[in-house]
Design a protein around this motif. Structure first.
Motif, PDB file in Angstrom:
ATOM      1  N   MET A  68     -23.203  15.443  22.331  1.00 50.37           N
ATOM      2  CA  MET A  68     -23.065  13.991  22.772  1.00 50.37           C
ATOM      3  C   MET A  68     -23.321  13.794  24.372  1.00 50.37           C
ATOM      4  O   MET A  68     -23.037  14.499  25.045  1.00 50.37           O
ATOM      5  N   ASN A  69     -23.763  12.518  24.557  1.00 51.04           N
ATOM      6  CA  ASN A  69     -23.557  12.313  26.094  1.00 51.04           C
ATOM      7  C   ASN A  69     -22.320  12.123  26.656  1.00 51.04           C
ATOM      8  O   ASN A  69     -21.365  12.189  25.927  1.00 51.04           O
ATOM      9  N   ASP A  70     -22.368  12.512  27.921  1.00 54.18           N
ATOM     10  CA  ASP A  70     -21.115  12.522  28.404  1.00 54.18           C
ATOM     11  C   ASP A  70     -20.251  10.967  28.456  1.00 54.18           C
ATOM     12  O   ASP A  70     -21.035   9.968  27.749  1.00 54.18           O
ATOM     13  N   LYS A  71     -19.472  10.821  29.436  1.00 54.27           N
ATOM     14  CA  LYS A  71     -18.658   9.446  29.353  1.00 54.27           C
ATOM     15  C   LYS A  71     -19.593   8.537  29.331  1.00 54.27           C
ATOM     16  O   LYS A  71     -19.617   7.244  28.764  1.00 54.27           O
ATOM     17  N   ASP A 123     -23.405   5.632  22.250  1.00 48.47           N
ATOM     18  CA  ASP A 123     -23.600   7.200  22.091  1.00 48.47           C
ATOM     19  C   ASP A 123     -24.884   7.746  21.808  1.00 48.47           C
ATOM     20  O   ASP A 123     -25.575   7.180  21.087  1.00 48.47           O
TER      21      ASP A 123
END
Lengths: 400, 260
Positions: free
Chosen positions: B123-126, B106
């Protein structure tokens, strides 16, 4: 899930509906999108079948992956809506609950929920060699206006002609008005039930409302649907009256935007309950409380009202309207925050979500979180990623 | 004297920090998580106890964090990495406003308020683009130690670009750059730039404040920190041990008696 007595009634209703659809020899079958004007079909004794609803059932019963794989093997791209892929797969394999859907005699789709349905239904029309009627409901960039309503009403008139010719008898206006009244009544019970969520603690949660959506989507316009939602409303009202909450302790109350993650319902429900957080209200379940939300006058032409109600749905709204509505729900339901499901399958519902989050947070001074998931495709879902984001969001919320 | 512990078991490392009654760091450990996250958490915890010459009985409360926070046997409570990095960052830099943490799977930007309260986070996506895992995959493709990647990048002579945001596709870009005979230093710089770009978006979403602190393993990569600092247009402070900030935050939360 809250144990509502009405649940067994709903199961019976939905089972009977599918049995009739699968066994009928007399009634024509029409496949229809969730936001299409179903009232026209009931008026002509046509059984509506909802591939979207069926796809959700496939995912909720953990059967969507193999069906989507079958569709992908047949050449459908992974980037297409997972509902469409699940249905294509069920159609190819005749798999899924109750072994697929009864074949259609014609198709009715409306673009108020998305534009994918046009291509999706064209595929089905080609396969079954049946007519497809499209009700084009333009996107409301800047709200509703007379031109848009007129444009939609014209199509309703054409739909009547189409049905009349297809069935071989004149369109039954009297019956149609009865159906409209029933549809309106059911939607009103549903809406009133959903608004009982304003009670603190909320007498139900959104996962309940997702489960109880079946009849309002598939059977609105029937007497059974009215009876069912009246029953459910009364049961929920009693809980609200007695202040029985959906979870043992409610510290946080949040909104859920977008479709459910059908294959994670139980896990998410346990997760939220553990965190003492109720999903109180959803833009998704609310959509069917607004739909058919017109007054049927004894005299006069309800077509314009019907057109307005089918145009005026959340997912067909522009940005400004969505922001206002979300902020209004946050206040009306005394919410502590909001969860936005960025749904890979549903672009019109998910586009611009980070911006929406920012604006609604600013307007309401309450936190929101965006989670990346999908309504039907477990292969792109990660429990740990989603739950970490949700947990951090809950940690950052002020409790009620 | 009572002690408090935080155990952060992430996807790449298991970290533990022990603090005393006054909140002073007594010892810490950083170990690879390996294939048994529960065991890794225990080992990190035991390593801190051994270093400080203490027994488990001397520790009043343990709070876990990280992806495996629910599986840390010794913990009485848990908190997300977001809350812990905010607390830990505030402890090390009392005027912190924005924390950028790039961990194993993450990356996140956190807007920190009074008393280490999380005001907002992104946060970063998937996908794992821009995370520690991304860096690890690229280091392995380059056959360079993860800890050498940053220093190597500073030897870069030629500007290269890795355009794909997907880890898998970016890896094949790296492989193709190698096959074109490009210098590892240049590729390493391009990888660092890709991470910095991805992370800049996150920082912009929560807001760049007067004091920006970077935590997590990737903060040890000087090239990423430098490029990120250029991209956000602000200096970035990095703690001596950026990897232990999550565990430190968890220990502070344990000391405050929180962590459910």
């Amino acid at each position: 899930m809250t144990e509502f007595k009405a649940f067994s009634k709903m199961k019976e209703l939905m089972t009977n509906y599918y049995i009739e659809a699968k066994t009928t020899k007399e009634k024509p079958i029409a496949w229809i999108t969730s936001g299409a004007p179903v009232e026209f079909l009931f008026a002509m004794d046509i059984i509506p079948i909802y591939p979207e609803n069926y796809a959700a059932m496939c995912a909720a019963s953990h059967q969507s992956v193999e069906l989507m794989e079958a569709a992908e093997q047949a050449g459908f791209s992974q980037d297409i809506c997972a509902y469409a892929r699940t249905d294509f797969g069920a159609d190819i394999t005749q798999g899924g609950p109750a072994a697929g859907l009864p074949p259609p005699h014609f198709l009715l789709c409306s673009t108020n929920i998305c534009k994918t349905v046009i291509k999706w239904y064209e595929v089905v029309a080609r396969k079954y060699n049946v007519p497809l009627f499209i009700v084009d409901t333009p996107f409301l960039h800047e709200g509703l206006n007379k031109d848009l309503i007129d444009y939609t009403v014209t199509q309703f008139r054409d739909l009547e002609d189409f049905l009349s010719e297809f069935i071989g008898r004149p369109f039954d206006r009297d019956r149609f008005y009865e159906v409209l009244a029933l549809s309106q009544e059911a939607a009103e019970h549903w809406r009133r039930m959903l608004y009982l969520g304003k009670t603190v603690p909320s007498p139900f949660n959104s996962l309940d409302s997702f489960i109880h959506l079946g009849p309002i989507v598939t059977l609105r316009g029937t007497k059974e649907c009215v009876d069912y939602y009246k029953l459910l409303y009364e049961e929920v009202a009693e809980r609200a009256e007695k202040k029985i909450g959906s979870i043992p302790e409610e510290r946080y109350r949040v909104l859920w935007d977008n479709l459910p993650v059908w294959f994670k319902m139980r896990r998410l429900e346990r997760f939220f309950e553990e965190k003492k957080c109720t999903l109180v209200v959803t833009t998704y379940a609310n959509s069917w409380g607004g739909m058919s939300n017109y007054q049927v006058e004894e005299e006069g032409d309800p077509y314009e009202l019907l057109a307005a109600s089918y145009l005026d749905v959340y997912i067909n709204w522009g940005f400004e309207e969505r922001i206002k509505y979300l902020a209004q729900l946050m206040d009306e339901f005394c919410l502590t925050g909001f969860v936005m499901h960025s749904n890979r399958s549903c672009k019109p519902y998910s586009v611009g979500m980070y911006r929406l989050q920012e604006e609604v947070s600013k307007l309401t001074a309450r936190p929101g979180v965006v989670i990346e998931a999908d309504q039907n495709d477990p292969r792109i879902y990660s429990d740990a990623q989603v739950e970490t984001r949700l947990e951090a969001f809950i940690e950052s919320m002020d409790s009620i | 004297m009572g002690y408090y512990a935080g155990i952060d078991v992430g996807s790449l490392t298991a970290d533990a920090v022990l603090i005393d009654e006054d909140g002073k760091i007594a010892s810490y450990a950083v170990l690879p998580t390996g294939n048994n996250s529960q065991k890794a958490g225990t080992e990190a915890f035991e390593a801190t106890l051994a270093q400080a010459g203490l027994n488990e009985g001397d520790v009043a409360r343990v709070v876990s964090t990280g992806y495996s926070r629910a599986r840390v046997r010794e913990a009485q409570g848990s908190k997300t990495e977001i809350a812990c990095h905010a607390k830990g960052g505030l402890y090390l830099f009392p005027d912190v406003g924005t924390i950028i943490d790039i961990g194993g799977q993450d990356s996140k930007a956190i807007l920190v308020g009074r008393e280490g309260r999380v005001i907002n986070f992104a946060m970063n996506d998937k996908c794992a683009a821009g995370t520690g895992r991304f860096l690890e995959v690229m280091a392995s493709a380059l056959d360079v130690g993860l800890d050498k990647m940053g220093d190597l990048a500073f030897e870069s002579q030629e500007e290269l670009t890795i355009s794909s945001i997907c880890t898998v596709f970016a890896e094949s870009e790296v492989v193709s750059l190698i096959s074109q005979g490009k210098a590892p230093a240049d590729i390493s710089m391009a990888v660092s730039r890709a991470i910095a770009r991805r992370t800049t978006g996150l920082a912009a979403r929560v807001g760049v404040t007067d004091t920006v602190v970077m935590t997590g393993g990737v903060a040890k990569n000087r090239a990423v920190v430098k490029l990120l600092s250029e991209d956000i247009g602000h200096s970035i402070k990095v703690p001596d041990e950026p990897q232990i900030v999550g565990a430190l935050g968890a220990a502070i939360i344990a000391r405050e008696g929180d962590g459910g």
